[in-house]
Design a protein around this motif. Structure first.
Motif, PDB file in Angstrom:
ATOM      1  N   LEU A  42       6.819   5.507  -3.857  1.00  0.00           N
ATOM      2  CA  LEU A  42       6.018   4.327  -4.165  1.00  0.00           C
ATOM      3  C   LEU A  42       5.694   3.565  -2.885  1.00  0.00           C
ATOM      4  O   LEU A  42       6.592   3.052  -2.199  1.00  0.00           O
ATOM      5  CB  LEU A  42       6.773   3.422  -5.145  1.00  0.00           C
ATOM      6  CG  LEU A  42       7.192   4.089  -6.463  1.00  0.00           C
ATOM      7  CD1 LEU A  42       8.043   3.134  -7.280  1.00  0.00           C
ATOM      8  CD2 LEU A  42       5.972   4.550  -7.255  1.00  0.00           C
ATOM      9  N   HIS A  43       4.399   3.474  -2.592  1.00  0.00           N
ATOM     10  CA  HIS A  43       3.939   2.808  -1.369  1.00  0.00           C
ATOM     11  C   HIS A  43       3.819   1.303  -1.573  1.00  0.00           C
ATOM     12  O   HIS A  43       4.050   0.776  -2.663  1.00  0.00           O
ATOM     13  CB  HIS A  43       2.586   3.391  -0.943  1.00  0.00           C
ATOM     14  CG  HIS A  43       1.463   2.990  -1.855  1.00  0.00           C
ATOM     15  ND1 HIS A  43       0.780   1.796  -1.717  1.00  0.00           N
ATOM     16  CD2 HIS A  43       0.903   3.611  -2.936  1.00  0.00           C
ATOM     17  CE1 HIS A  43      -0.151   1.707  -2.656  1.00  0.00           C
ATOM     18  NE2 HIS A  43      -0.088   2.794  -3.417  1.00  0.00           N
ATOM     19  N   GLY A  44       3.425   0.621  -0.502  1.00  0.00           N
ATOM     20  CA  GLY A  44       3.224  -0.821  -0.566  1.00  0.00           C
ATOM     21  C   GLY A  44       1.896  -1.254   0.008  1.00  0.00           C
ATOM     22  O   GLY A  44       0.890  -0.575  -0.145  1.00  0.00           O
ATOM     23  N   GLU A  45       1.908  -2.382   0.747  1.00  0.00           N
ATOM     24  CA  GLU A  45       0.703  -3.050   1.239  1.00  0.00           C
ATOM     25  C   GLU A  45       0.527  -2.821   2.732  1.00  0.00           C
ATOM     26  O   GLU A  45       1.501  -3.008   3.479  1.00  0.00           O
ATOM     27  CB  GLU A  45       0.839  -4.549   0.935  1.00  0.00           C
ATOM     28  CG  GLU A  45      -0.126  -5.486   1.605  1.00  0.00           C
ATOM     29  CD  GLU A  45      -1.332  -5.805   0.733  1.00  0.00           C
ATOM     30  OE1 GLU A  45      -1.857  -4.867   0.104  1.00  0.00           O
ATOM     31  OE2 GLU A  45      -1.727  -6.966   0.700  1.00  0.00           O
ATOM     32  N   PRO A  46      -0.647  -2.478   3.234  1.00  0.00           N
ATOM     33  CA  PRO A  46      -1.859  -2.066   2.524  1.00  0.00           C
ATOM     34  C   PRO A  46      -2.041  -0.559   2.663  1.00  0.00           C
ATOM     35  O   PRO A  46      -3.022  -0.086   3.228  1.00  0.00           O
ATOM     36  CB  PRO A  46      -2.943  -2.831   3.283  1.00  0.00           C
ATOM     37  CG  PRO A  46      -2.456  -2.806   4.720  1.00  0.00           C
ATOM     38  CD  PRO A  46      -0.940  -2.740   4.658  1.00  0.00           C
ATOM     39  N   THR A  47      -1.053   0.192   2.195  1.00  0.00           N
ATOM     40  CA  THR A  47      -1.038   1.640   2.406  1.00  0.00           C
ATOM     41  C   THR A  47      -1.325   2.376   1.097  1.00  0.00           C
ATOM     42  O   THR A  47      -1.785   1.796   0.129  1.00  0.00           O
ATOM     43  CB  THR A  47       0.315   2.088   2.995  1.00  0.00           C
ATOM     44  OG1 THR A  47       1.376   1.718   2.112  1.00  0.00           O
ATOM     45  CG2 THR A  47       0.561   1.423   4.348  1.00  0.00           C
ATOM     46  N   TRP A  48      -1.047   3.665   1.083  1.00  0.00           N
ATOM     47  CA  TRP A  48      -1.177   4.478  -0.126  1.00  0.00           C
ATOM     48  C   TRP A  48      -0.329   5.725   0.043  1.00  0.00           C
ATOM     49  O   TRP A  48       0.508   5.772   0.954  1.00  0.00           O
ATOM     50  CB  TRP A  48      -2.645   4.796  -0.437  1.00  0.00           C
ATOM     51  CG  TRP A  48      -3.444   5.538   0.621  1.00  0.00           C
ATOM     52  CD1 TRP A  48      -3.925   5.017   1.793  1.00  0.00           C
ATOM     53  CD2 TRP A  48      -3.871   6.906   0.589  1.00  0.00           C
ATOM     54  NE1 TRP A  48      -4.641   5.984   2.492  1.00  0.00           N
ATOM     55  CE2 TRP A  48      -4.631   7.151   1.774  1.00  0.00           C
ATOM     56  CE3 TRP A  48      -3.715   7.944  -0.326  1.00  0.00           C
ATOM     57  CZ2 TRP A  48      -5.190   8.383   2.067  1.00  0.00           C
ATOM     58  CZ3 TRP A  48      -4.291   9.179  -0.041  1.00  0.00           C
ATOM     59  CH2 TRP A  48      -5.020   9.387   1.137  1.00  0.00           C
ATOM     60  N   GLY A  49      -0.508   6.720  -0.810  1.00  0.00           N
ATOM     61  CA  GLY A  49       0.335   7.896  -0.760  1.00  0.00           C
ATOM     62  C   GLY A  49       0.331   8.633   0.562  1.00  0.00           C
ATOM     63  O   GLY A  49       1.257   9.409   0.844  1.00  0.00           O
ATOM     64  N   TYR A  50      -0.684   8.398   1.382  1.00  0.00           N
ATOM     65  CA  TYR A  50      -0.749   9.004   2.720  1.00  0.00           C
ATOM     66  C   TYR A  50       0.511   8.712   3.524  1.00  0.00           C
ATOM     67  O   TYR A  50       0.923   9.504   4.380  1.00  0.00           O
ATOM     68  CB  TYR A  50      -1.974   8.453   3.439  1.00  0.00           C
ATOM     69  CG  TYR A  50      -2.329   9.123   4.744  1.00  0.00           C
ATOM     70  CD1 TYR A  50      -3.012  10.336   4.771  1.00  0.00           C
ATOM     71  CD2 TYR A  50      -2.015   8.520   5.961  1.00  0.00           C
ATOM     72  CE1 TYR A  50      -3.349  10.939   5.971  1.00  0.00           C
ATOM     73  CE2 TYR A  50      -2.360   9.115   7.164  1.00  0.00           C
ATOM     74  CZ  TYR A  50      -3.025  10.331   7.163  1.00  0.00           C
ATOM     75  OH  TYR A  50      -3.372  10.930   8.353  1.00  0.00           O
TER      76      TYR A  50
END
Length: 306
Positions: A42-50
């Motif tokens: 689970l990612h956070g801010e301001p990222t993603w699964g990358y």
């Protein structure tokens, strides 16, 4: 910009999957054997699964690794008629997990993936096998939660800026331009590994925020703190008892300028008092980017040992 099939120069070569269970098109990666335990990242801010691209090929050798993008982030849809508070993300994740019937879950959480993951644990405790925080808060009904958040916000540059920008009305306008300011935002939060910055890397983090309308997720997470709109899940007695008995691990980059160890590691220890804590010197808030090999090794060793 349609980035659903983008691999960003081959740095994210994972097949895209989508679920509409949460009421929008939620993107996720799903790699590894289906008959094994699940590693839910689970990612956070301001990222993603990358963010988890280095962990994915390692963990998927032995486990099913599922990496969703929260609403308004990464390759997931950004609905224009939804709110983006913590409780919305917990609702979305629970619907997603139930739709895929994920069980025997090892939570791997970064940044606001922590409150979202702990919210899921509060609602679905028997689906959780292990809890791993990687520079992620682990709120779980602690009485001193808001005191810790307030104390941290008084010294963290990111939270200081959120409060100021919300007060002077510039928060939306600034975060609507994340496609141009993504690197400065990451650096403000505590990103130390400049050696990995490439055109493909910058594109991967900037592309999801191509227009102001694409930035509602990032805006919502920041504004929720400034306005008090986020609601933290409180477990009932049964969930509290179940989760406290789970194996847990904290990995913390000590150069984190957003979530200070002095405030948030005691939050983790209050739920998991005997759990190991691995501190990484010279590693920032984005520990999964700053020290991907070390973090992956710690995670996989812990999974094997527990």
């Amino acid at each position: 910009m349609n980035i659903s099939d983008a691999t960003f120069g081959g740095t994210f070569p994972f097949a895209p999957h989508f679920s509409r269970a949460p009421g929008f098109q939620m993107h996720y990666v799903d790699e590894g054997p289906r008959d094994s335990g699940v590693v839910l990242c689970l990612h956070g801010e301001p990222t993603w699964g990358y963010l988890f691209r280095h962990l994915l090929p390692i963990a998927s050798q032995t486990h099913r690794v599922v990496v969703p993008d929260h609403m308004g982030f990464g390759k997931s849809e950004t609905p224009q008629d939804r709110t983006y508070w913590l409780q919305d993300h917990v609702d979305n994740l629970e619907k997603f997990v139930l739709a895929l019937d994920l069980r025997d879950i090892t939570l791997v959480m970064h940044d606001f993936g922590g409150p979202v993951g702990m919210g899921l644990a509060s609602r679905q405790p028997h689906r959780i096998r292990r809890v791993i925080s990687a520079n992620a808060p682990t709120p779980f009904g602690q009485a001193d939660l808001f005191e810790r958040i307030t104390a941290n916000a008084g010294t963290a540059p990111w939270f200081q800026w959120i409060a100021k920008a919300n007060k002077d009305g510039s928060l939306d306008a600034v975060l609507e331009q994340l496609s141009f300011s993504i690197l400065s935002t990451l650096k403000l939060n505590g990103f130390e590994n400049n050696a990995i910055i490439t055109d493909q890397w910058l594109s991967a983090y900037a592309a999801p925020f191509a227009t102001p309308a694409d930035c509602l997720g990032a805006i919502g997470w920041a504004k929720g703190f400034a306005t008090g709109a986020h609601t933290f899940e409180t477990p009932d007695a049964s969930a509290d008892r179940v989760i406290r008995a789970k194996p847990a691990l904290a990995i913390w980059g000590e150069a984190d300028r957003t979530l200070a160890a002095e405030h948030f590691l005691p939050l983790f220890a209050s739920v998991f008092p005997t759990a190991p804590v691995k501190r990484l010197g010279g590693v920032g808030h984005y520990c999964v980017e700053d020290a991907p090999e070390a973090v992956a090794t710690l995670i996989m060793d812990f999974i094997r040992q527990s």
